[in-house]
Write a protein that holds these residues in place. Structure first.
Motif, short mmCIF file in Angstrom:
data_model
loop_
_atom_site.label_atom_id
_atom_site.label_comp_id
_atom_site.label_asym_id
_atom_site.label_seq_id
_atom_site.Cartn_x
_atom_site.Cartn_y
_atom_site.Cartn_z
N ARG A 2 10.10 -21.13 4.81
CA ARG A 2 11.50 -21.65 4.65
C ARG A 2 12.30 -21.59 3.18
NH1 ARG A 2 13.61 -27.58 6.56
NH2 ARG A 2 15.79 -26.93 6.67
N VAL A 3 13.30 -20.85 2.91
CA VAL A 3 13.68 -21.09 1.55
C VAL A 3 15.37 -21.62 1.89
CG1 VAL A 3 14.73 -19.65 -0.12
CG2 VAL A 3 12.57 -19.01 1.06
N TYR A 5 18.80 -23.17 -0.47
CA TYR A 5 19.70 -22.90 -1.62
C TYR A 5 20.68 -23.84 -1.72
CZ TYR A 5 17.77 -18.13 -0.95
OH TYR A 5 16.72 -16.80 -0.86
N GLU A 17 20.14 -21.57 4.03
CA GLU A 17 18.72 -21.50 4.18
C GLU A 17 18.23 -20.15 5.00
OE1 GLU A 17 16.80 -23.71 7.57
OE2 GLU A 17 18.03 -25.30 6.65
N THR A 19 14.75 -17.96 6.45
CA THR A 19 13.31 -17.80 6.91
C THR A 19 13.01 -16.61 6.27
OG1 THR A 19 13.33 -19.57 8.60
CG2 THR A 19 11.26 -17.94 8.45
N LEU A 32 7.80 -14.81 -5.85
CA LEU A 32 8.92 -15.05 -4.90
C LEU A 32 10.15 -14.56 -5.30
CD1 LEU A 32 9.55 -15.65 -1.95
CD2 LEU A 32 9.70 -18.23 -2.67
N LEU A 36 12.54 -11.92 -4.05
CA LEU A 36 13.82 -12.38 -3.32
C LEU A 36 14.88 -11.48 -4.12
CD1 LEU A 36 13.50 -15.89 -3.04
CD2 LEU A 36 13.76 -14.37 -0.97
N HIS A 43 21.34 -12.08 -3.56
CA HIS A 43 19.85 -12.72 -4.08
C HIS A 43 19.80 -12.58 -5.54
CE1 HIS A 43 19.01 -12.86 -0.03
NE2 HIS A 43 18.14 -13.97 -0.21
N VAL A 55 13.22 -25.00 -9.09
CA VAL A 55 12.47 -24.57 -7.77
C VAL A 55 11.99 -25.89 -7.62
CG1 VAL A 55 11.00 -23.03 -6.79
CG2 VAL A 55 12.41 -22.25 -8.47
N VAL A 57 8.93 -26.80 -4.57
CA VAL A 57 7.91 -26.26 -3.45
C VAL A 57 7.36 -27.50 -2.89
CG1 VAL A 57 5.73 -25.25 -2.90
CG2 VAL A 57 7.02 -24.39 -4.79
N GLU A 73 7.97 -24.83 2.02
CA GLU A 73 9.65 -24.90 1.80
C GLU A 73 9.72 -24.92 0.35
OE1 GLU A 73 12.29 -27.92 3.62
OE2 GLU A 73 11.80 -28.81 1.76
N ILE A 74 10.90 -23.69 0.17
CA ILE A 74 11.01 -23.75 -1.35
C ILE A 74 12.34 -23.67 -1.47
CG2 ILE A 74 11.05 -21.66 -3.11
CD1 ILE A 74 8.10 -22.35 -1.90
#
Length: 83
Positions: A2-3, A5, A17, A19, A32, A36, A43, A55, A57, A73-74
Protein backbone atom coordinates in the motif's frame (compact mmCIF):
# COMPACT_ATOMS: atom_id res chain seq x y z
CA UNK A 1 2.08 -3.00 -0.98
CA UNK A 2 0.00 0.00 0.00
CA UNK A 3 1.48 3.33 -1.10
CA UNK A 4 0.19 6.63 0.29
CA UNK A 5 0.90 10.11 -1.06
CA UNK A 6 0.42 13.30 0.94
CA UNK A 7 0.15 17.02 0.16
CA UNK A 8 1.96 18.15 -3.00
CA UNK A 9 3.01 14.59 -3.83
CA UNK A 10 -0.64 13.50 -3.84
CA UNK A 11 -1.46 16.35 -6.21
CA UNK A 12 1.38 15.46 -8.55
CA UNK A 13 0.69 11.71 -8.67
CA UNK A 14 -3.07 12.28 -8.88
CA UNK A 15 -4.12 9.76 -6.22
CA UNK A 16 -3.99 9.65 -2.43
CA UNK A 17 -3.14 5.96 -2.33
CA UNK A 18 -2.61 2.94 -4.51
CA UNK A 19 -1.82 -0.72 -4.16
CA UNK A 20 1.25 -1.78 -6.11
CA UNK A 21 3.00 -5.08 -6.73
CA UNK A 22 6.60 -4.28 -7.56
CA UNK A 23 8.85 -7.06 -8.85
CA UNK A 24 10.78 -9.13 -6.31
CA UNK A 25 14.05 -7.31 -6.98
CA UNK A 26 12.57 -4.19 -5.35
CA UNK A 27 14.01 -4.60 -1.86
CA UNK A 28 14.59 -1.08 -0.47
CA UNK A 29 12.88 2.29 -0.31
CA UNK A 30 15.35 3.56 -2.93
CA UNK A 31 14.52 0.66 -5.25
CA UNK A 32 10.82 1.36 -4.80
CA UNK A 33 11.20 5.06 -5.57
CA UNK A 34 13.15 4.25 -8.75
CA UNK A 35 10.52 1.70 -9.79
CA UNK A 36 7.60 4.04 -9.05
CA UNK A 37 9.22 6.84 -11.04
CA UNK A 38 9.15 4.55 -14.10
CA UNK A 39 5.41 3.86 -13.70
CA UNK A 40 4.15 7.20 -15.07
CA UNK A 41 5.23 10.76 -15.81
CA UNK A 42 3.20 11.85 -12.77
CA UNK A 43 5.12 9.52 -10.45
CA UNK A 44 8.40 10.65 -11.99
CA UNK A 45 7.53 14.31 -11.42
CA UNK A 46 6.36 13.74 -7.84
CA UNK A 47 9.39 11.71 -6.75
CA UNK A 48 12.12 13.33 -8.86
CA UNK A 49 13.66 15.53 -6.14
CA UNK A 50 14.85 13.45 -3.17
CA UNK A 51 15.26 16.61 -1.08
CA UNK A 52 11.52 17.20 -1.34
CA UNK A 53 10.36 13.67 -0.43
CA UNK A 54 10.26 11.98 2.95
CA UNK A 55 9.29 8.33 3.36
CA UNK A 56 7.76 6.27 6.13
CA UNK A 57 7.55 2.48 6.13
CA UNK A 58 4.80 1.20 8.38
CA UNK A 59 4.58 4.66 9.97
CA UNK A 60 8.29 4.92 10.83
CA UNK A 61 10.61 7.30 8.99
CA UNK A 62 12.81 5.43 6.54
CA UNK A 63 15.96 6.10 4.56
CA UNK A 64 16.60 4.91 0.99
CA UNK A 65 18.38 1.77 2.20
CA UNK A 66 15.47 0.68 4.44
CA UNK A 67 14.04 -2.71 3.44
CA UNK A 68 10.50 -2.97 2.05
CA UNK A 69 8.21 -6.01 1.89
CA UNK A 70 5.01 -6.81 -0.05
CA UNK A 71 2.69 -6.17 2.93
CA UNK A 72 4.26 -2.85 3.95
CA UNK A 73 2.56 0.51 3.98
CA UNK A 74 4.78 3.13 2.37
CA UNK A 75 3.98 6.82 2.78
CA UNK A 76 5.52 9.63 0.74
CA UNK A 77 5.24 13.20 2.00
CA UNK A 78 7.06 16.52 1.71
CA UNK A 79 9.44 17.71 4.45
CA UNK A 80 7.57 18.86 7.53
CA UNK A 81 8.49 22.00 9.41
CA UNK A 82 7.33 23.15 12.78
CA UNK A 83 6.79 26.57 14.14
Amino acid sequence: MRVLYFALLRERVGVAEETVSPPSEIRTVGDLVDWLRRQSPQHDHALADPAMVRVAVNQDYARPDHAVAPNDEIAFFPPVTGG
